[in-house]
Design a protein around this motif. Structure first.
Motif, short mmCIF file in Angstrom:
data_model
loop_
_atom_site.label_atom_id
_atom_site.label_comp_id
_atom_site.label_asym_id
_atom_site.label_seq_id
_atom_site.Cartn_x
_atom_site.Cartn_y
_atom_site.Cartn_z
N VAL A 162 53.04 44.74 54.50
CA VAL A 162 52.58 44.49 53.36
C VAL A 162 51.58 43.27 53.24
CG1 VAL A 162 53.38 43.85 50.89
CG2 VAL A 162 54.66 45.41 52.26
N LEU A 163 52.04 42.20 53.81
CA LEU A 163 50.98 41.01 53.76
C LEU A 163 49.80 41.39 54.42
CD1 LEU A 163 53.78 38.20 54.46
CD2 LEU A 163 52.55 38.84 52.28
N THR A 164 50.01 41.93 55.60
CA THR A 164 48.65 42.32 56.42
C THR A 164 47.89 43.32 55.69
OG1 THR A 164 49.95 42.28 58.64
CG2 THR A 164 47.98 43.69 58.35
N ASN A 165 48.32 44.23 54.93
CA ASN A 165 47.40 45.29 53.98
C ASN A 165 46.95 44.14 53.02
OD1 ASN A 165 48.52 47.26 55.71
ND2 ASN A 165 50.03 47.97 53.80
N TRP A 166 47.44 43.47 52.63
CA TRP A 166 47.12 42.38 51.37
C TRP A 166 45.68 41.68 51.79
CZ3 TRP A 166 47.79 36.88 51.17
CH2 TRP A 166 47.23 36.27 49.84
N MET A 167 45.92 41.01 53.06
CA MET A 167 44.92 40.31 53.74
C MET A 167 43.73 41.06 54.24
SD MET A 167 46.87 37.42 56.05
CE MET A 167 48.12 38.64 57.02
N ALA A 168 44.02 42.36 54.53
CA ALA A 168 42.80 43.06 54.98
C ALA A 168 42.36 44.10 53.70
CB ALA A 168 43.31 44.14 56.02
N THR A 169 42.95 43.99 52.68
CA THR A 169 42.55 44.79 51.33
C THR A 169 42.30 46.12 51.77
OG1 THR A 169 40.09 44.30 51.71
CG2 THR A 169 41.34 42.80 50.36
N SER A 170 43.42 46.76 52.64
CA SER A 170 43.37 48.31 52.98
C SER A 170 44.61 48.34 53.66
CB SER A 170 42.09 48.30 53.94
OG SER A 170 42.43 47.75 55.07
N VAL A 171 44.97 49.80 53.59
CA VAL A 171 46.05 50.48 54.57
C VAL A 171 45.58 51.47 55.14
CG1 VAL A 171 48.12 51.20 54.09
CG2 VAL A 171 47.27 50.01 52.38
N TYR A 178 44.45 49.71 46.96
CA TYR A 178 43.41 49.65 48.28
C TYR A 178 42.79 51.02 48.59
CZ TYR A 178 45.44 45.17 48.79
OH TYR A 178 46.04 43.88 48.53
N ARG A 179 42.91 51.79 47.62
CA ARG A 179 42.52 53.48 47.78
C ARG A 179 41.33 53.50 48.21
NH1 ARG A 179 43.73 58.42 43.82
NH2 ARG A 179 42.86 60.16 45.33
N GLY A 180 40.95 54.10 49.37
CA GLY A 180 39.60 54.58 49.81
C GLY A 180 39.19 53.21 50.77
N ARG A 181 39.66 52.03 50.66
CA ARG A 181 39.15 51.03 51.39
C ARG A 181 39.35 50.91 52.93
NH1 ARG A 181 40.17 45.73 47.34
NH2 ARG A 181 39.42 46.77 45.52
N LYS A 182 38.37 50.57 53.56
CA LYS A 182 38.38 50.73 55.11
C LYS A 182 38.72 49.16 55.64
CE LYS A 182 36.92 54.95 55.58
NZ LYS A 182 37.85 55.95 56.03
N GLY A 183 38.96 48.31 55.16
CA GLY A 183 39.37 46.92 55.70
C GLY A 183 38.21 45.94 55.78
N SER A 184 38.55 44.59 55.15
CA SER A 184 37.56 43.41 55.20
C SER A 184 37.47 42.45 55.99
CB SER A 184 37.71 43.05 53.94
OG SER A 184 39.01 42.46 53.77
N LEU A 185 38.64 42.60 56.97
CA LEU A 185 38.64 41.45 58.04
C LEU A 185 37.63 41.67 59.25
CD1 LEU A 185 42.65 41.00 58.00
CD2 LEU A 185 40.92 39.73 56.86
N ASP A 186 37.11 40.49 59.86
CA ASP A 186 36.50 40.62 61.06
C ASP A 186 37.25 41.07 62.40
OD1 ASP A 186 34.18 40.22 59.68
OD2 ASP A 186 34.33 38.10 59.90
#
Length: 257
Positions: free
Chosen positions: A168-177, A239-247
């Motif tokens: 859950v926290l990883t999804n939150w940090m990456a703003t994606s699932v 986070y529907r449709g998001r691909k992830g924001s982390l480097d």
């Protein structure tokens, strides 16, 4: 096989199918981006603890004798062999996931993915407990084997209860699932539903010692249901449709979200 054991075995079978899908998903994408390292580690520890404690209750005569001395009026708790077999399979599958995270596709992780100090501490404590059990089986020791096995059981159930919190926290940090295969949520809900049905079959006068030691407790199901519900909300709405924001941790990684 009674209905209770059938439901428990079916739930574990669904979890095994989901784990296979997760491995195939990572292999197909050649990436572990979005997968929580702590969740996989907690899952491995939980399943391994379950197998070790179950085998000790079933095969370790020292544990049986100590149990009979401590609870002379209660029979030794039984085990579910079908659930044990599936737990063994889940241990192998979880190790495959861990291998993908640490070896095969480690260069595709993000800057926020990795093992936390808390989980590594749990792993160290788990290793010491296993060492104590091994010591008890080969030497005369003052350690009470029953208490050690019960501690291993407790560590496993605690790890299993909180296993999805890091995800859950990883999804939150990456703003994606993006770390799951397509049917992960559906299979998790099916497994939880079947396990809940199985637990609900327990009558109110069902004694604690009559429940096989390798069945999941209510806390595991309760926290698991909450975590899966949160991940469902994250995936379908937040986070529907998001691909992830982390480097990526390694800038030359072969895959980008």
């Amino acid at each position: 096989m009674n209905p209770l054991e059938l439901c428990m075995a079916a739930g574990h079978l669904v979890l095994a199918v989901s784990a296979i899908g997760h491995i195939q998903h990572n292999k197909h994408k050649r990436s572990v981006y979005g997968v929580s390292y702590d969740t996989v580690l907690l899952t491995v520890v939980s399943q391994l603890c379950s197998v070790i404690s179950t085998l000790n209750y079933y095969h370790n005569n020292t544990v049986k004798v100590q149990y009979q001395h401590r609870f002379p009026i209660h029979p030794i708790p039984g085990i579910s062999k079908s659930v044990l077999a599936l737990d063994c399979a889940l241990v192998v599958l979880s190790w495959c996931l861990l291998w993908q995270l640490c070896i095969s596709y480690s260069r595709t992780r993000s800057v926020e993915q990795g093992f936390s100090g808390i989980c590594l501490g749990l792993l160290a404590a788990f290793s010491m407990l296993v060492g104590y059990v091994g010591l008890q089986t080969v030497t005369v020791s003052s350690i009470v084997a029953l208490d050690v096995v019960d501690a291993i059981w407790l560590v496993g159930k605690v790890c299993g209860t909180v296993r999805l919190v890091p995800q859950v926290l990883t999804n939150w940090m990456a703003t994606s699932v993006v770390g799951f295969h397509s049917y992960w949520l559906q299979l998790e809900w099916i497994a939880l539903g079947v396990l809940l049905v199985g637990k609900s079959l327990l009558s109110r006068d069902y004694q604690w010692y009559a429940i096989p030691v390798n069945f999941v407790p209510w806390t595991w199901l309760g926290f698991g249901s909450i975590a899966v519900a949160v991940i469902t909300i994250q995936k379908l709405w937040v986070y529907r449709g998001r691909k992830g924001s982390l480097d990526l941790y390694y800038k030359d990684g072969p895959w980008l979200p």
